[in-house]
Scaffold this active site. Structure first.
Site, mmCIF file in Angstrom:
data_model
loop_
_atom_site.group_PDB
_atom_site.id
_atom_site.type_symbol
_atom_site.label_atom_id
_atom_site.label_comp_id
_atom_site.label_asym_id
_atom_site.label_seq_id
_atom_site.Cartn_x
_atom_site.Cartn_y
_atom_site.Cartn_z
ATOM 1 N N CYS A 57 0.264 -1.066 0.235
ATOM 2 C CA CYS A 57 0.322 0.393 0.016
ATOM 3 C C CYS A 57 0.710 1.596 0.421
ATOM 4 O O CYS A 57 0.109 2.199 -0.616
ATOM 5 C CB CYS A 57 -0.857 0.112 1.236
ATOM 6 N N ASN A 58 1.958 1.336 0.306
ATOM 7 C CA ASN A 58 3.106 2.623 0.735
ATOM 8 C C ASN A 58 4.384 2.944 -0.332
ATOM 9 O O ASN A 58 5.239 3.866 -0.170
ATOM 10 C CB ASN A 58 3.344 2.290 2.020
ATOM 11 N N GLY A 194 -7.692 -9.595 4.553
ATOM 12 C CA GLY A 194 -7.154 -10.512 3.872
ATOM 13 C C GLY A 194 -5.484 -10.439 5.021
ATOM 14 O O GLY A 194 -5.905 -9.989 6.143
ATOM 15 N N LYS A 195 -4.587 -9.484 4.933
ATOM 16 C CA LYS A 195 -3.448 -9.831 5.793
ATOM 17 C C LYS A 195 -3.983 -8.201 6.479
ATOM 18 O O LYS A 195 -3.611 -8.439 7.806
ATOM 19 C CB LYS A 195 -1.896 -9.295 5.267
ATOM 20 N N GLY A 197 -6.178 -6.774 6.996
ATOM 21 C CA GLY A 197 -8.133 -7.007 7.582
ATOM 22 C C GLY A 197 -7.489 -8.486 8.510
ATOM 23 O O GLY A 197 -7.837 -7.533 10.071
#
Length: 417
Positions: A57-58, A194-195, A197
Site C-alpha cells: 500500500c505504501n 486479507g493480511k 484485515g
C-alpha cells in the site's frame, strides 16, 4: 528494451513510495500478483539476470540488475497503470551502493510510513522467494536479502524501534481510540480479511476491548477462519448494505483494484466513520456527498503521532549502527567476490614467473638453496598481491578499471576466466 551490447550490468532499485506519491498515484503504479508474475516473466525473456518486485500500500519497487534503469522502469510502467512521464515526476532510481542502502532502509522499517513497521520484511521475503521460482535471483541479490533479513532481526531484538504495535492496521485502531470515548462500544464492520484485515482485527480486539465486530469477505470461508480465531460474527457478502446500515465504523481492507464501497451502498442517517486501508483506494470519494459520513484514508492514518511512535525515533541511531555493521560485512564479501578471480590469476601468474626464474638461476648460482628461494619468493608474491588487493579495496579507486589494468599488464584474462 533488451540487453545493451557491451554495457555492464548494475544493481538498481527503482520505484514509487508514499514519500513523493499520493495514494492515487501509488495506486496507479501498484502491481497485482498476476501483474508481478508478468513482470518477472518478461524480465527473464529480456535477459535481465536478477529481479525482485514488491508492491504494497505504501510502495511499489523493483530491485534488480540491468544495463540501464529504463529496462526496469519500462517493465513497471507496462504492467501497471502508471506512465513513464508520471514516474519521472514522483519516482526514484538508486544504483549499486545507494540501491543497497535503500533496500536496507526499507527492509528494516526505517523507510516505512509508520516508523518501525516490520511487516515489510515479510513482504520482501515473499518477493524474493517468488523471484527465485523464476530463477531470477543471482548470488549477489540472495546474499543481499539475507543481510537485510539479518539486520531486521537484530534491530527487532536489540532495539525498541518496534516497541508497541506497528503498521497501518494499528494506526486505524489508534485513530478509533483517539476519536471515540473510552468504554464506548461501536458497531464495527470490517470488510476484507486479507493480511491487513486480519491484523486490524487483532489490534481492534487487543486495544479496544470491543467485541461488537462483524466480518464480511467476498470469500466467506476466509472471514470465518479469522472470526473463529477471535470469536466474532461473520455475515454474507450479500448482506453488506444491511450491515453498513447498522455500523458506526466501517473499515475497508479489501485490496481490490477498484472501489468496493460507494454512496450507493450506504442507506443510513446515523454517523458513519469509514477507514479505507487500501491501495488503490477501495472507497469512492462520492461517499463524502453524504452528510453523515466521515472518510479517512490510510495516508491520514499514517500521520498519527503519539508517544509510542515518537519514542521509536530515539532508536534510529542504534538501528543505523546495526545496519552499518552488517553492510560492512556485505561490502567485504562483495569486494572479495568482485576481484577474487583476478587476485587468484595474479598469484598464479607471479608463481609461474617465480618458477621460471628459479629454474633459470638454479644452476647458475653456487650452493643454490631451493627451499629458501621458494620461501622468500612466496613471501614477495603475498606482499605484492596484498598491495594490489588493498588498492582494489580503496573507495577512491574504480575497481573495474584497476582490474582491467591488471589484466592487461600481467595478461591475466585467460587465467581469471
Amino acid at each position: 528494451m533488451g540487453a545493451v551490447a557491451g554495457r555492464p550490468f548494475s544493481f538498481y532499485a527503482i520505484g514509487v513510495s508514499y514519500r513523493k506519491a499520493d495514494a492515487e498515484m501509488r495506486g496507479a503504479f501498484s502491481l497485482s500478483p498476476a501483474a508481478t508474475d508478468k513482470v518477472l516473466k518478461q524480465a527473464r525473456s529480456e535477459g535481465i539476470p536478477s529481479l525482485a518486485v514488491i508492491s504494497t500500500c505504501n510502495r511499489t519497487e523493483l530491485y534488480g540488475f540491468a544495463q540501464h534503469p529504463f529496462q526496469l522502469i519500462k517493465l513497471l510502467c507496462e504492467h501497471s497503470h502508471g506512465t513513464v512521464e508520471e514516474f519521472e515526476k514522483i519516482a526514484y532510481v538508486y544504483k549499486n551502493d545507494k540501491a543497497n542502502d535503500h533496500l536496507f532502509q526499507v527492509g528494516t522499517g526505517l523507510d516505512s510510513q509508520i516508523l518501525g513497521d516490520f511487516e515489510i520484511i515479510g513482504q520482501l521475503k515473499l518477493a524474493f522467494k517468488k523471484s527465485k521460482k523464476y530463477q531470477l535471483i543471482n548470488p549477489y541479490m540472495e546474499r543481499l536479502i539475507n543481510a537485510v533479513i539479518q539486520a531486521s532481526k537484530r534491530i527487532k531484538t536489540e532495539t525498541d524501534l518496534s516497541s508497541g504495535a506497528t503498521s497501518v492496521s494499528f494506526a486505524s485502531v489508534q485513530y478509533i481510540l483517539e476519536n471515540f470515548r473510552p468504554g464506548t462500544h461501536q458497531n464495527i464492520l470490517l470488510f476484507g480479511t486479507g493480511k491487513i484485515g486480519r491484523n486490524t482485527c487483532e489490534n481492534l480486539i487487543k486495544h479496544t476491548e470491543n467485541k461488537k465486530i462483524t466480518l464480511i469477505n467476498r470469500t466467506k470461508d476466509k472471514a470465518e477462519r479469522v472470526a473463529g480465531k477471535f470469536d466474532l460474527v461473520v455475515k454474507d457478502y450479500a448482506e453488506l448494505e444491511e450491515q453498513i446500515a447498522q455500523s458506526d465504523i466501517l473499515i475497508v481492507a479489501t485490496g481490490a483494484q477498484n472501489p468496493t464501497i460507494s454512496k450507493d451502498l450506504i442507506h443510513t442517517s446515523r454517523p458513519l466513520l469509514i477507514l479505507d486501508l487500501s491501495i488503490p483506494k477501495n472507497v469512492h470519494e462520492d461517499v463524502l456527498q453524504l452528510d453523515n459520513v466521515s472518510l479517512v484514508h490510510l495516508d491520514e492514518l499514517s500521520n498519527i503521532t503519539n508517544r509510542t511512535l515518537q519514542n521509536r525515533e530515539n532508536f534510529i541511531p542504534q538501528a543505523q549502527h546495526i545496519i552499518s555493521t552488517i553492510q560492512a560485512d556485505f561490502k567485504k564479501w562483495q569486494e572479495s567476490r568482485s576481484f577474487a578471480p583476478t587476485m587468484h590469476a595474479l598469484k598464479t601468474k607471479l608463481a609461474t614467473i617465480k618458477e621460471a626464474e628459479i629454474k633459470s638461476n638454479r644452476t647458475k648460482i653456487e650452493n643454490f638453496d631451493q627451499q629458501q628461494a621458494d620461501l622468500i619468493a612466496d613471501k614477495i608474491i603475498q606482499k605484492i598481491a596484498g598491495h594490489f588487493a588493498n588498492h582494489l579495496r580503496d573507495e577512491e579507486v574504480n575497481t573495474d578499471e584497476a582490474i582491467n589494468l591488471l589484466n592487461r599488464v600481467f595478461k591475466l584474462e585467460d587465467l581469471a576466466s
